[in-house]
Design a protein around this motif. Structure first.
Motif, short mmCIF file in Angstrom:
data_model
loop_
_atom_site.label_atom_id
_atom_site.label_comp_id
_atom_site.label_asym_id
_atom_site.label_seq_id
_atom_site.Cartn_x
_atom_site.Cartn_y
_atom_site.Cartn_z
N ASN A 244 6.91 98.01 62.90
CA ASN A 244 6.71 96.59 63.18
C ASN A 244 5.25 96.20 63.46
OD1 ASN A 244 6.51 97.86 65.62
ND2 ASN A 244 7.90 96.51 66.72
N THR B 193 12.48 93.10 66.59
CA THR B 193 13.73 93.70 66.12
C THR B 193 13.59 94.78 65.05
OG1 THR B 193 13.94 91.91 64.51
CG2 THR B 193 15.08 91.63 66.61
N ARG B 194 12.43 94.86 64.37
CA ARG B 194 12.32 95.85 63.29
C ARG B 194 11.97 97.22 63.87
NH1 ARG B 194 13.59 92.86 58.55
NH2 ARG B 194 15.10 91.73 59.81
N ASN B 195 13.00 98.00 64.19
CA ASN B 195 12.78 99.27 64.87
C ASN B 195 13.16 100.49 64.06
OD1 ASN B 195 11.99 97.86 67.18
ND2 ASN B 195 14.11 97.61 67.81
N HIS C 8 3.24 99.39 74.00
CA HIS C 8 4.41 98.57 74.31
C HIS C 8 3.91 97.17 74.60
CE1 HIS C 8 8.51 97.71 75.63
NE2 HIS C 8 7.90 96.86 76.44
N SER D 51 10.32 102.66 63.51
CA SER D 51 9.53 102.97 64.70
C SER D 51 10.24 103.94 65.63
CB SER D 51 9.23 101.69 65.49
OG SER D 51 8.33 100.87 64.80
N TYR D 52 11.50 103.66 65.91
CA TYR D 52 12.23 104.48 66.87
C TYR D 52 12.62 105.81 66.23
CZ TYR D 52 12.77 100.38 69.93
OH TYR D 52 12.55 99.31 70.75
N CYS E 73 11.23 101.36 76.38
CA CYS E 73 12.17 101.34 75.25
C CYS E 73 13.09 102.57 75.29
CB CYS E 73 11.42 101.30 73.92
SG CYS E 73 10.45 99.80 73.69
N ASN F 112 8.85 94.76 72.95
CA ASN F 112 9.14 95.93 72.11
C ASN F 112 7.89 96.77 71.97
OD1 ASN F 112 10.65 97.60 70.54
ND2 ASN F 112 10.68 96.27 68.73
N CYS F 113 8.10 98.01 71.53
CA CYS F 113 6.97 98.86 71.19
C CYS F 113 6.48 98.49 69.80
CB CYS F 113 7.36 100.33 71.20
SG CYS F 113 6.98 101.11 72.77
N VAL G 30 8.37 106.73 69.85
CA VAL G 30 8.01 105.70 68.86
C VAL G 30 7.01 106.28 67.87
CG1 VAL G 30 6.98 103.43 68.55
CG2 VAL G 30 8.41 103.88 70.54
#
Ligand SMILES: [Zn+2]
Ligand SMILES: [Zn+2]
Length: 437
Positions: free
Chosen positions: A200, A129-131, A188, A134-135, A178, A194-195, A182
């Motif tokens: 993360n 969940t910690r994106n 991934h 990253s995103y 995703c 998740n990536c 990233v």
């Protein structure tokens, strides 16, 4: 001779461990040219395509249409099935194992278990969940561009992601699962759905670490609880004496020695299973046999941190290594005044001059704009530029993008990676700190 219960358990648990390993880790660049990678390609690439061809011939492709839609979903869509499988396995194992060994355990273990058991859940959740870091989004894009410099070995400035429609920051990669670019893409990971990237990767490292510790610990607890009971039984058990050396076989040979040891070990294991039952011994054995998975992956990521690269970059380096061995790679030296800090100073000292570079040198070309290649906060900067040639001959008529930073006559052929600096490698400890930032 049929298989005993013990042999069946070992065979089943061993097979599950082996195929899980091949399926999930066989695609890693590290296994590319090993037996693991070959088995992975054979079973998960060549065999399905062979079966598909067979299906097309026999039923006009009716079977594989439904199957491939499911396969596509499994491999190319975001889904929590593997997360559910993993946490289900953890939950099931804990629920079976802990109650039967609990009353045999000293206090310190009764305190340690509640600390270790939640870790896979916590770090899977955080990895999944910690994106936010990253995103890459239009909002954080400018900040992401200033994290890492373009090294002109693995990453060049000026490339746009065709889906996200912005310039790709160095070390980033677009993930089709995703559906986003990233930052500092590692890979991934279907275990956390998740990536793994800038935001993360640290949680993933902790997940690997604590899973490795928890499995070793579980196997140790099973051994600790059952051993005192098993050894007594082992000594009394008449199976011990049943091993007979066949006539005509040298009793002192290595073969006899090894087969006797193996026999004793199997006897011990079968007594172990009898006493501990499926709940204590079975789960303990599963923990022991699946332990190499997180341990191997943890060791691999420690190696990556030591080398200052991501999984994604390790395959880029491997490509360079292969091309270098073929003798088609040239390394150029960047002109000092094209590098970050100096470049800024040069620009400010020429302030007010419309085109300083064209005045001093008629063939000079424009440097990438500040928007394309912003000054970064990274302490190192690449002094090299690496290019592939098609024929192995010295590069001629290079595009202006390359000529703007390195003179054509500075290029020399290189044969191995030792000649190239890794801009993203700050040394082991700093790399480790960087992974947790
Ligand atoms: Zn993208
Ligand atoms: Zn992804």
């Amino acid at each position: 001779m049929g298989m005993t219960t013990l042999e069946i358990v070992i065979f089943v648990v061993g097979s599950i461990s082996f195929w899980t390993f091949v399926a999930f880790f066989g695609r890693l660049p590290a296994f590319k040219n090993t037996i693991i990678g070959r088995i992975q390609r054979l079973v998960f690439v060549h065999l399905p395509s062979f079966l598909h061809k067979l299906d097309v011939r026999l039923t006009n492709g009716r079977i594989s249409n439904g199957g491939s839609r499911f396969g596509h979903y499994l491999m190319h869509e975001k889904h929590p099935l593997v997360v559910i499988f993993f946490l289900g396995l953890v939950t099931g194992s804990v629920a079976l194992f802990v109650p039967v060994v609990w009353h045999h355990l000293p206090l310190k273990h009764k305190l340690l278990i509640p600390v270790l058991v939640p870790t896979p859940y916590i770090f899977t959740f955080l990895s999944a969940t910690r994106n936010s870091e990253s995103y890459i989004t239009p909002e954080n894009h400018a900040a992401q561009m200033r994290l890492y410099p373009y090294d002109r070995v693995l990453y060049y400035p000026g490339n746009t992601c065709s889906t996200c429609e912005f310039l790709k920051p160095a070390r980033s990669k677009h993930c089709s699962i995703c559906k986003t670019c990233v930052a500092r893409m590692d890979h991934h990971c279907i275990w956390v759905n998740n990536c793994l990237g800038k935001g993360n990767y640290r949680w993933f490292l902790l997940l690997l670490f604590f899973t490795t510790v928890a499995l070793a610990y579980g196997a140790y607890l099973a051994y600790m609880v059952i051993s005192p009971l098993a050894s007594l039984q082992y000594l009394r058990n008449e199976k011990w004496y049943r091993y007979r050396i066949k006539p005509g076989v040298d009793p002192n040979s290595w073969g006899t020695y090894l087969s006797m040891k193996l026999y004793y070990f199997m006897t011990f294991l079968s007594i172990y299973l009898e006493i501990g039952g499926l709940r204590a011994s079975g789960v303990g054995l599963l923990a022991l046999l699946t332990w190499p998975l997180p341990l191997g992956l943890l060791a691999y990521h420690i190696y990556l941190i030591w080398a200052g690269m991501t999984t994604n970059e390790s395959s880029k380096w491997a490509d360079w290594r292969d091309d270098m061995a073929e003798g088609v790679v040239y390394l150029g030296h960047r002109m000092e005044d094209t590098m970050g800090v100096n470049r800024q100073q040069a620009a400010s000292s020429h302030h007010g001059n419309s085109s300083p570079s064209s005045k001093s040198n008629p063939t000079a070309v424009e440097l990438p704009s500040e928007e394309e290649e912003p000054t970064t906060t990274w302490p190192l900067e690449s002094r090299h530029i690496l290019i592939r040639t098609t024929n192995g001959l010295p590069p001629r008529n290079l595009p202006s993008r390359i000529r703007s930073v390195a003179k054509e006559d500075s290029f020399e052929k290189v044969w191995n990676l030792g000649a190239v600096e890794n801009t993203f490698d700050l040394g082991f400890w700093d790399n480790l700190v960087e992974s947790f930032k």
